[in-house]
Write an enzyme that holds these catalytic residues in place. Structure first.
Site, PDB file in Angstrom:
ATOM      1  N   TYR A 126     -82.990  47.739  30.076  1.00  9.81           N
ATOM      2  CA  TYR A 126     -82.812  46.353  29.659  1.00  9.81           C
ATOM      3  C   TYR A 126     -81.396  45.833  29.868  1.00  9.81           C
ATOM      4  O   TYR A 126     -81.070  44.741  29.440  1.00  9.81           O
ATOM      5  CB  TYR A 126     -83.237  46.181  28.187  1.00  9.81           C
ATOM      6  CG  TYR A 126     -84.681  46.624  27.936  1.00  9.81           C
ATOM      7  CD1 TYR A 126     -85.629  46.576  28.951  1.00  9.81           C
ATOM      8  CD2 TYR A 126     -85.082  47.082  26.688  1.00  9.81           C
ATOM      9  CE1 TYR A 126     -86.933  46.997  28.739  1.00  9.81           C
ATOM     10  CE2 TYR A 126     -86.395  47.498  26.463  1.00  9.81           C
ATOM     11  CZ  TYR A 126     -87.311  47.459  27.501  1.00  9.81           C
ATOM     12  OH  TYR A 126     -88.604  47.866  27.289  1.00  9.81           O
ATOM     13  N   ASP A 178     -92.023  44.529  19.615  1.00 13.05           N
ATOM     14  CA  ASP A 178     -91.186  45.228  20.610  1.00 13.05           C
ATOM     15  C   ASP A 178     -89.746  44.759  20.436  1.00 13.05           C
ATOM     16  O   ASP A 178     -89.454  43.850  19.635  1.00 13.05           O
ATOM     17  CB  ASP A 178     -91.708  44.942  22.038  1.00 13.05           C
ATOM     18  CG  ASP A 178     -91.436  46.101  23.000  1.00 13.05           C
ATOM     19  OD1 ASP A 178     -90.250  46.464  23.154  1.00 13.05           O
ATOM     20  OD2 ASP A 178     -92.387  46.633  23.592  1.00 13.05           O
ATOM     21  N   GLY A 224     -88.307  43.392  17.010  1.00 10.75           N
ATOM     22  CA  GLY A 224     -87.631  44.290  16.088  1.00 10.75           C
ATOM     23  C   GLY A 224     -87.540  45.680  16.675  1.00 10.75           C
ATOM     24  O   GLY A 224     -88.042  45.932  17.767  1.00 10.75           O
ATOM     25  N   ASP A 225     -86.878  46.547  15.909  1.00 11.51           N
ATOM     26  CA  ASP A 225     -86.687  47.934  16.322  1.00 11.51           C
ATOM     27  C   ASP A 225     -87.577  48.791  15.425  1.00 11.51           C
ATOM     28  O   ASP A 225     -87.400  48.791  14.204  1.00 11.51           O
ATOM     29  CB  ASP A 225     -85.201  48.272  16.139  1.00 11.51           C
ATOM     30  CG  ASP A 225     -84.873  49.699  16.523  1.00 11.51           C
ATOM     31  OD1 ASP A 225     -85.778  50.563  16.491  1.00 11.51           O
ATOM     32  OD2 ASP A 225     -83.700  49.956  16.843  1.00 11.51           O
ATOM     33  N   PHE A 226     -88.536  49.494  16.027  1.00 12.22           N
ATOM     34  CA  PHE A 226     -89.492  50.224  15.166  1.00 12.22           C
ATOM     35  C   PHE A 226     -88.868  51.423  14.444  1.00 12.22           C
ATOM     36  O   PHE A 226     -89.489  52.015  13.578  1.00 12.22           O
ATOM     37  CB  PHE A 226     -90.804  50.559  15.876  1.00 12.22           C
ATOM     38  CG  PHE A 226     -90.756  51.254  17.224  1.00 12.22           C
ATOM     39  CD1 PHE A 226     -89.890  52.298  17.486  1.00 12.22           C
ATOM     40  CD2 PHE A 226     -91.647  50.865  18.233  1.00 12.22           C
ATOM     41  CE1 PHE A 226     -89.880  52.946  18.709  1.00 12.22           C
ATOM     42  CE2 PHE A 226     -91.647  51.508  19.477  1.00 12.22           C
ATOM     43  CZ  PHE A 226     -90.752  52.545  19.714  1.00 12.22           C
ATOM     44  N   HIS A 239     -94.707  59.824  23.930  1.00 13.23           N
ATOM     45  CA  HIS A 239     -94.245  60.791  24.944  1.00 13.23           C
ATOM     46  C   HIS A 239     -92.785  60.573  25.359  1.00 13.23           C
ATOM     47  O   HIS A 239     -92.194  61.417  26.010  1.00 13.23           O
ATOM     48  CB  HIS A 239     -95.173  60.785  26.177  1.00 13.23           C
ATOM     49  CG  HIS A 239     -94.991  59.586  27.063  1.00 13.23           C
ATOM     50  ND1 HIS A 239     -95.908  58.575  27.138  1.00 13.23           N
ATOM     51  CD2 HIS A 239     -93.984  59.238  27.902  1.00 13.23           C
ATOM     52  CE1 HIS A 239     -95.486  57.655  27.984  1.00 13.23           C
ATOM     53  NE2 HIS A 239     -94.309  58.022  28.466  1.00 13.23           N
ATOM     54  N   ASP A 240     -92.220  59.423  24.960  1.00 18.64           N
ATOM     55  CA  ASP A 240     -90.836  59.126  25.381  1.00 18.64           C
ATOM     56  C   ASP A 240     -89.764  59.742  24.497  1.00 18.64           C
ATOM     57  O   ASP A 240     -88.602  59.824  24.899  1.00 18.64           O
ATOM     58  CB  ASP A 240     -90.600  57.600  25.341  1.00 18.64           C
ATOM     59  CG  ASP A 240     -91.141  56.910  26.572  1.00 18.64           C
ATOM     60  OD1 ASP A 240     -91.219  57.551  27.632  1.00 18.64           O
ATOM     61  OD2 ASP A 240     -91.482  55.711  26.459  1.00 18.64           O
TER      62      ASP A 240
HETATM   63  N1  SAM Z   1     -97.146  50.034  25.050  1.00 18.96           N
HETATM   64  C1  SAM Z   1     -96.865  49.577  26.386  1.00 18.96           C
HETATM   65  C2  SAM Z   1     -97.813  50.196  27.393  1.00 18.96           C
HETATM   66  O1  SAM Z   1     -98.541  51.126  27.050  1.00 18.96           O
HETATM   67  O2  SAM Z   1     -97.810  49.706  28.539  1.00 18.96           O
HETATM   68  C3  SAM Z   1     -95.428  49.848  26.788  1.00 18.96           C
HETATM   69  C4  SAM Z   1     -95.045  51.282  26.891  1.00 18.96           C
HETATM   70  S1  SAM Z   1     -93.341  51.519  27.310  1.00 18.96           S
HETATM   71  C5  SAM Z   1     -93.348  53.145  27.946  1.00 18.96           C
HETATM   72  C6  SAM Z   1     -92.572  51.711  25.718  1.00 18.96           C
HETATM   73  C7  SAM Z   1     -92.353  50.411  24.988  1.00 18.96           C
HETATM   74  O3  SAM Z   1     -91.692  50.700  23.728  1.00 18.96           O
HETATM   75  C8  SAM Z   1     -91.455  49.441  25.728  1.00 18.96           C
HETATM   76  O4  SAM Z   1     -92.052  48.176  25.759  1.00 18.96           O
HETATM   77  C9  SAM Z   1     -90.182  49.435  24.899  1.00 18.96           C
HETATM   78  O5  SAM Z   1     -89.465  48.212  24.935  1.00 18.96           O
HETATM   79  C10 SAM Z   1     -90.709  49.713  23.509  1.00 18.96           C
HETATM   80  N2  SAM Z   1     -89.649  50.232  22.618  1.00 18.96           N
HETATM   81  C11 SAM Z   1     -88.728  51.169  22.905  1.00 18.96           C
HETATM   82  N3  SAM Z   1     -87.907  51.380  21.857  1.00 18.96           N
HETATM   83  C12 SAM Z   1     -88.326  50.543  20.887  1.00 18.96           C
HETATM   84  C13 SAM Z   1     -87.870  50.282  19.557  1.00 18.96           C
HETATM   85  N4  SAM Z   1     -86.823  50.956  19.049  1.00 18.96           N
HETATM   86  N5  SAM Z   1     -88.523  49.359  18.829  1.00 18.96           N
HETATM   87  C14 SAM Z   1     -89.586  48.666  19.356  1.00 18.96           C
HETATM   88  N6  SAM Z   1     -90.070  48.877  20.602  1.00 18.96           N
HETATM   89  C15 SAM Z   1     -89.438  49.795  21.359  1.00 18.96           C
END
Ligand code: SAM
Length: 343
Positions: free
Chosen positions: A142, A205, A231-233, A251-252
């Site tokens: 980003y 997100d 927001g930040d989850f 998985h991330d």
């Molecule tokens: N869920 C979607 C999909 O399956 O296509 C997107 C998957 S992508 C690998 C991970 C998503 O998590 C991204 O949109 C990213 O911006 C969001 N994300 C990452 N860190 C985050 C946070 N701290 N709070 C909220 N969302 C977050």
């Protein structure tokens, strides 16, 4: 000395050439060859070369490579798209994979070029591939509008293609509200409201993502609304819902971050509420499907899991009755329910 000719190891030979085939697909997509051929009769190499501003001899070789790979048809009149190129490789096709292909070329290819170092060091190779080490995977995506748009388009293309199978893997009609955490462009959310018209869906997100979602919204006038919240989850209050969704999120992240996230979801989930996880679920040997195993080579801090590993993980955070559906699509689904408080 054996008289008979050796049996060709065709699988190995295909793998030896695999990188050339992938790159040919990526470059043809990047140069918009499939877009240029859409809705047109057969075109000659020279005309396509002029359209895309490339050399005639280079374009001709690339077009022949695409024809050899079954992506284009070649006749004496020229080149045309196959049906599958029209459906998946043009950038505006309904189920276009263009976004993910460009992400593969611009982001994954440089990372995989450094696979040897990745394996030796056991870490992601951002510093070698892009000259910088990002502390968070997503900050990396980003930092520029262009990279963010590219990443969101990549997520959108896979999410859109898999949304129906994820949304229908289980009957979700008992739920009134859902929150798709890390729901990105809202591709799954839009599918959910189509299939379950009484379900109110919020996509949650990061603010950078939510600010950029309008480009990806479906244009139909009668689309049921989806709400977007930023927001930040890991830190901010999660919207209330009786179904939480984590699609391609777990998985991330490393275990410590997953601990924070699942503890927070579990804390806001009322008994009987549910969590739907969409991921590629590995078999118990953890070698199938290869797509998931190969994804692991990106060396993010997270990992791919088997069905029993997801079950165990979710149980640790108070989720029970875990059901797993292998969809046959690019993403599988895991549904579990928050345990009632002990009597
Ligand atoms: N869920 C979607 C999909 O399956 O296509 C997107 C998957 S992508 C690998 C991970 C998503 O998590 C991204 O949109 C990213 O911006 C969001 N994300 C990452 N860190 C985050 C946070 N701290 N709070 C909220 N969302 C977050």
């Amino acid at each position: 000395v054996s008289e008979s000719a050796p049996k060709l190891p065709s699988k190995i030979l295909d793998l030896m050439d695999g990188f050339r085939a992938s790159k040919a697909l990526f470059v043809a997509s990047k140069l918009k060859i499939f877009d240029n051929l859409k809705d047109k009769g057969p075109l000659k190499a020279v005309d396509i070369a002029n359209e895309i501003g490339a050399s005639v001899c280079g374009t001709e070789r690339l077009l022949d490579a695409c024809a050899a790979l079954g992506l284009l048809e070649k006749t004496p009149q020229g080149y045309s798209n196959t049906d599958s190129a029209n459906a998946y490789l043009t950038s505006d096709g309904e189920y276009s994979l263009h976004g993910y292909i460009i992400h593969s070329n611009d982001h994954l290819w440089p990372l995989f070029t450094n696979l040897e170092s990745a394996v030796k060091e056991g870490s992601r190779q951002n510093h070698r591939a892009f000259g910088k080490k990002a502390d968070d995977l997503f900050k990396d995506y980003y930092h520029s509008q262009e990279v963010k748009q590219r990443f969101m388009a990549a997520m959108h293309s896979i999410a859109h293609l898999t949304a129906r199978d994820v949304a229908t893997a289980f009957d979700l009609s008992r739920f009134k509200s859902a929150c798709d955490l890390g729901g990105c462009t809202g591709a799954l959310a839009h599918e959910l409201v189509q299939i379950y018209p009484n379900l109110k869906v919020t996509v949650f997100d990061l603010p950078e993502v939510i600010a950029n979602t309008s480009y990806f919204q479906p244009s139909g006038q009668h689309m049921a609304p989806v709400t977007f919240a930023s927001g930040d989850f890991f830190k901010d209050n999660l919207p209330e819902a009786d179904l939480y969704i984590l699609s391609r999120v777990l998985h991330d992240w490393p275990d410590e971050k997953i601990h924070v996230l699942l503890s927070r979801i579990s804390a806001v989930c009322k008994p009987g509420s549910a969590l739907l996880v969409a991921e590629i679920v590995l078999d118990e040997k953890k070698t199938y499907p290869p797509r998931a195993v190969l994804q692991s080579l990106s060396m993010t801090e997270g990992k791919q899991r088997s069905g029993s590993e997801y079950k165990q993980l979710l149980e640790k955070y108070g989720f029970t009755n875990t059901q797993i559906k292998i969809t046959g699509n690019l993403l599988d689904a895991v549904l579990c329910f928050k345990k009632s408080l002990s009597p």
